[in-house]
Design an enzyme around this catalytic site. Sequence first.
Site, PDB file in Angstrom:
ATOM      1  N   HIS A   1     181.117   0.329  63.114  1.00 24.36           N
ATOM      2  CA  HIS A   1     179.638   0.570  62.879  1.00 24.36           C
ATOM      3  C   HIS A   1     179.225  -0.796  63.445  1.00 24.36           C
ATOM      4  O   HIS A   1     179.724  -1.802  63.163  1.00 24.36           O
ATOM      5  CB  HIS A   1     179.404   1.010  61.761  1.00 24.36           C
ATOM      6  CG  HIS A   1     179.703   2.109  60.931  1.00 24.36           C
ATOM      7  ND1 HIS A   1     180.790   1.892  60.168  1.00 24.36           N
ATOM      8  CD2 HIS A   1     179.305   3.329  60.665  1.00 24.36           C
ATOM      9  CE1 HIS A   1     180.766   3.257  59.581  1.00 24.36           C
ATOM     10  NE2 HIS A   1     180.139   4.065  59.952  1.00 24.36           N
TER      11      HIS A   1
ATOM     12  N   HIS B   1     186.201  16.214  54.885  1.00 25.83           N
ATOM     13  CA  HIS B   1     184.875  16.982  54.881  1.00 25.83           C
ATOM     14  C   HIS B   1     184.841  18.320  54.991  1.00 25.83           C
ATOM     15  O   HIS B   1     184.206  18.930  54.000  1.00 25.83           O
ATOM     16  CB  HIS B   1     184.180  16.394  56.275  1.00 25.83           C
ATOM     17  CG  HIS B   1     183.611  15.123  56.084  1.00 25.83           C
ATOM     18  ND1 HIS B   1     183.086  14.392  57.238  1.00 25.83           N
ATOM     19  CD2 HIS B   1     183.885  14.106  55.210  1.00 25.83           C
ATOM     20  CE1 HIS B   1     182.898  13.037  57.094  1.00 25.83           C
ATOM     21  NE2 HIS B   1     183.431  12.842  55.672  1.00 25.83           N
TER      22      HIS B   1
ATOM     23  N   ASP C   1     190.131   7.392  58.625  1.00 24.50           N
ATOM     24  CA  ASP C   1     188.782   7.202  57.821  1.00 24.50           C
ATOM     25  C   ASP C   1     189.034   7.260  56.399  1.00 24.50           C
ATOM     26  O   ASP C   1     188.710   8.306  55.882  1.00 24.50           O
ATOM     27  CB  ASP C   1     187.823   8.041  58.482  1.00 24.50           C
ATOM     28  CG  ASP C   1     186.233   7.460  57.892  1.00 24.50           C
ATOM     29  OD1 ASP C   1     186.141   6.325  57.292  1.00 24.50           O
ATOM     30  OD2 ASP C   1     185.280   8.296  58.140  1.00 24.50           O
TER      31      ASP C   1
ATOM     32  N   ASP D   1     188.057   9.900  50.255  1.00 24.41           N
ATOM     33  CA  ASP D   1     188.819   9.169  51.239  1.00 24.41           C
ATOM     34  C   ASP D   1     190.024   8.681  51.054  1.00 24.41           C
ATOM     35  O   ASP D   1     190.194   7.283  51.284  1.00 24.41           O
ATOM     36  CB  ASP D   1     187.715   8.018  51.764  1.00 24.41           C
ATOM     37  CG  ASP D   1     186.557   8.440  52.327  1.00 24.41           C
ATOM     38  OD1 ASP D   1     186.498   9.433  53.019  1.00 24.41           O
ATOM     39  OD2 ASP D   1     185.579   7.666  52.332  1.00 24.41           O
TER      40      ASP D   1
ATOM     41  N   GLU E   1     186.711  15.671  60.081  1.00 25.47           N
ATOM     42  CA  GLU E   1     187.296  14.758  59.139  1.00 25.47           C
ATOM     43  C   GLU E   1     188.025  15.696  58.116  1.00 25.47           C
ATOM     44  O   GLU E   1     187.313  16.504  57.297  1.00 25.47           O
ATOM     45  CB  GLU E   1     186.448  13.956  58.370  1.00 25.47           C
ATOM     46  CG  GLU E   1     187.097  13.085  57.573  1.00 25.47           C
ATOM     47  CD  GLU E   1     186.273  12.103  56.797  1.00 25.47           C
ATOM     48  OE1 GLU E   1     185.641  11.310  57.739  1.00 25.47           O
ATOM     49  OE2 GLU E   1     185.951  11.710  55.654  1.00 25.47           O
TER      50      GLU E   1
ATOM     51  N   LYS F   1     179.822  17.002  58.118  1.00 25.91           N
ATOM     52  CA  LYS F   1     180.051  16.870  56.626  1.00 25.91           C
ATOM     53  C   LYS F   1     179.266  17.714  55.678  1.00 25.91           C
ATOM     54  O   LYS F   1     177.950  17.637  56.015  1.00 25.91           O
ATOM     55  CB  LYS F   1     179.794  15.206  56.089  1.00 25.91           C
ATOM     56  CG  LYS F   1     180.207  14.948  54.826  1.00 25.91           C
ATOM     57  CD  LYS F   1     180.319  13.558  54.594  1.00 25.91           C
ATOM     58  CE  LYS F   1     180.836  13.140  53.275  1.00 25.91           C
ATOM     59  NZ  LYS F   1     180.796  11.662  52.845  1.00 25.91           N
TER      60      LYS F   1
ATOM     61  N   MET G   1     186.690   3.694  69.803  1.00 22.33           N
ATOM     62  CA  MET G   1     185.648   4.370  69.166  1.00 22.33           C
ATOM     63  C   MET G   1     184.611   3.597  68.487  1.00 22.33           C
ATOM     64  O   MET G   1     185.055   2.458  68.079  1.00 22.33           O
ATOM     65  CB  MET G   1     186.073   5.287  68.188  1.00 22.33           C
ATOM     66  CG  MET G   1     184.966   6.282  67.660  1.00 22.33           C
ATOM     67  SD  MET G   1     184.330   5.368  66.105  1.00 22.33           S
ATOM     68  CE  MET G   1     184.969   6.416  64.673  1.00 22.33           C
TER      69      MET G   1
ATOM     70  N   ASP H   1     179.170  -3.197  60.934  1.00 22.39           N
ATOM     71  CA  ASP H   1     180.278  -3.706  60.340  1.00 22.39           C
ATOM     72  C   ASP H   1     180.789  -5.100  60.972  1.00 22.39           C
ATOM     73  O   ASP H   1     181.451  -5.909  60.390  1.00 22.39           O
ATOM     74  CB  ASP H   1     181.657  -2.764  60.774  1.00 22.39           C
ATOM     75  CG  ASP H   1     181.487  -1.358  60.047  1.00 22.39           C
ATOM     76  OD1 ASP H   1     180.711  -1.313  59.154  1.00 22.39           O
ATOM     77  OD2 ASP H   1     182.085  -0.405  60.369  1.00 22.39           O
TER      78      ASP H   1
ATOM     79  N   ASP I   1     183.662  12.342  47.302  1.00 20.14           N
ATOM     80  CA  ASP I   1     183.847  12.003  48.476  1.00 20.14           C
ATOM     81  C   ASP I   1     185.222  10.833  48.171  1.00 20.14           C
ATOM     82  O   ASP I   1     184.905   9.938  48.148  1.00 20.14           O
ATOM     83  CB  ASP I   1     182.784  11.280  49.202  1.00 20.14           C
ATOM     84  CG  ASP I   1     183.072  11.017  50.878  1.00 20.14           C
ATOM     85  OD1 ASP I   1     184.459  11.282  51.039  1.00 20.14           O
ATOM     86  OD2 ASP I   1     182.348  10.644  51.426  1.00 20.14           O
TER      87      ASP I   1
ATOM     88  N   GLU J   1     180.253  14.382  64.087  1.00 21.78           N
ATOM     89  CA  GLU J   1     181.266  14.501  62.610  1.00 21.78           C
ATOM     90  C   GLU J   1     180.272  15.262  61.661  1.00 21.78           C
ATOM     91  O   GLU J   1     179.313  14.630  61.164  1.00 21.78           O
ATOM     92  CB  GLU J   1     181.664  13.096  62.137  1.00 21.78           C
ATOM     93  CG  GLU J   1     182.440  13.041  60.937  1.00 21.78           C
ATOM     94  CD  GLU J   1     182.861  11.696  60.523  1.00 21.78           C
ATOM     95  OE1 GLU J   1     182.812  10.695  61.555  1.00 21.78           O
ATOM     96  OE2 GLU J   1     183.231  11.576  59.311  1.00 21.78           O
TER      97      GLU J   1
ATOM     98  N   ASP K   1     189.316  12.238  62.000  1.00 25.88           N
ATOM     99  CA  ASP K   1     189.273  11.214  61.070  1.00 25.88           C
ATOM    100  C   ASP K   1     190.396  11.811  60.083  1.00 25.88           C
ATOM    101  O   ASP K   1     190.147  13.084  59.498  1.00 25.88           O
ATOM    102  CB  ASP K   1     187.892  11.290  60.295  1.00 25.88           C
ATOM    103  CG  ASP K   1     186.716  10.097  61.149  1.00 25.88           C
ATOM    104  OD1 ASP K   1     187.508   9.597  62.233  1.00 25.88           O
ATOM    105  OD2 ASP K   1     185.805  10.140  60.647  1.00 25.88           O
TER     106      ASP K   1
END
Length: 391
Positions: free
Chosen positions: A56, A222, A289, A259, A219, A185, A90, A59, A257, A183, A247
């Site tokens: 991002h 998701h 991800d 991950d 993802e 979710k 990406m 980031d 969530d 994406e 993802d």
Amino acid sequence: MSDPFTPQRSDKFTFGLWTVGNVGRDPFGEPVRPPLDPVTAVHKLAELGAYGVNFHDNDLVPFDATPEERDRIVRRFRQALEETGLVVPMATTNLFSHPIFRDGAFTASDAAVRAFALQKTMQAIDLGVELGAQTYVFWGGREGSEVEGYRDPREAIKWFREAINYLCRYVRDQGYNLRFALEPKPNEPRGDIYFPTVGHMLHFISTLDYPEMVGLNPEFAHETMAGLNFVHAVAQALEAGKLFHIDLNDQIMGRYDQDFRFGAENPKRAFWLVWLLETAGYDGPRHFDAHAYRTEDEAGVWAFARGCMRTYLILKDKVRRFQEDREIQALLAELRAADTAYDGPQAGDGYSAEHAAQLKARQFDVAALARRGRRAEELDQLVIELLLGVR
Ligand code: GCO
Ligand code: MN
Ligand code: MN
């Protein structure tokens, strides 16, 4: 001699800076790991055999960095990429952390917030392209609501469309070689997020001005959160020519969530996903991800990253074994022979009035067809035994 499950660049494994850089903050607790320097992340990921790194905007470049700070950070990061050969396939925008996005970004009710989101995204697209990104992800983390009392969801959908159309024009105008990947979710961090599944996004894309520029970034977690079959969702994206990115992670249905590391909770579903991606010839990045458990220190982060890639490669090897397993293939061949024995009129022939008349006149042995078992128990047990390592 070498471990067959050691990742190679050609496997196209990528991680987000936010994944290995996750500090373990959760709604109940403070960070447990110090921030990870993006340059360290690049070197370490390269050492582990990854192909690329994604980010991002924030980031890499803090929200309030000056132009000089931005340039210095980008220069340092680019040098790390050059030293390691890692690429940035990406990039994406953080449209969810800053309080200005408390009620969304492209779908915020406040027109000034929507315009700011667009400005921030154009700058982030410039940054991503500068570092080589060819896919740009839109995850609408805050694009949702808890309360329906004020914003009409139809308006939110319209605003999201206006934003994507605008940004497609921007990309074309700049001459960037960049595609968008949306994406979906279902929820988290909003009570409900607009466009909750792959199917919702696929239809939305068909309403855009430049639908060919826009695809999906589905993802695993998701669709799984919503109790849906991720393999089927990915199949629909593939079938529509819209799997632009993916993802990978893991998740138990009905939980927060999570991950988790790829394959950590649902190895059989992960196996079928790898089977689908590999047999369909998907050639984009395999992006993880996910993040290490909050129990971990930095060593645990690298164990996590290694584990994601290793599990993918082990499952890919299981796919090869599935395709070469004599008993499994013989069972599939028998099933197929019975399924294709019918040589009468069928939908695949295409419609004509004459064809329909023939089909309506056709006699079927309904009782015999209805009696036939599908041997799914045998097939699934063979797959389980393959996955459990006894065949
Ligand atoms: C999530 C999302 C994000 C996005 C990321 C890149 O559940 O938080 O999956 O991790 O993928 O923002 O767009
Ligand atoms: Mn997610
Ligand atoms: Mn994601």
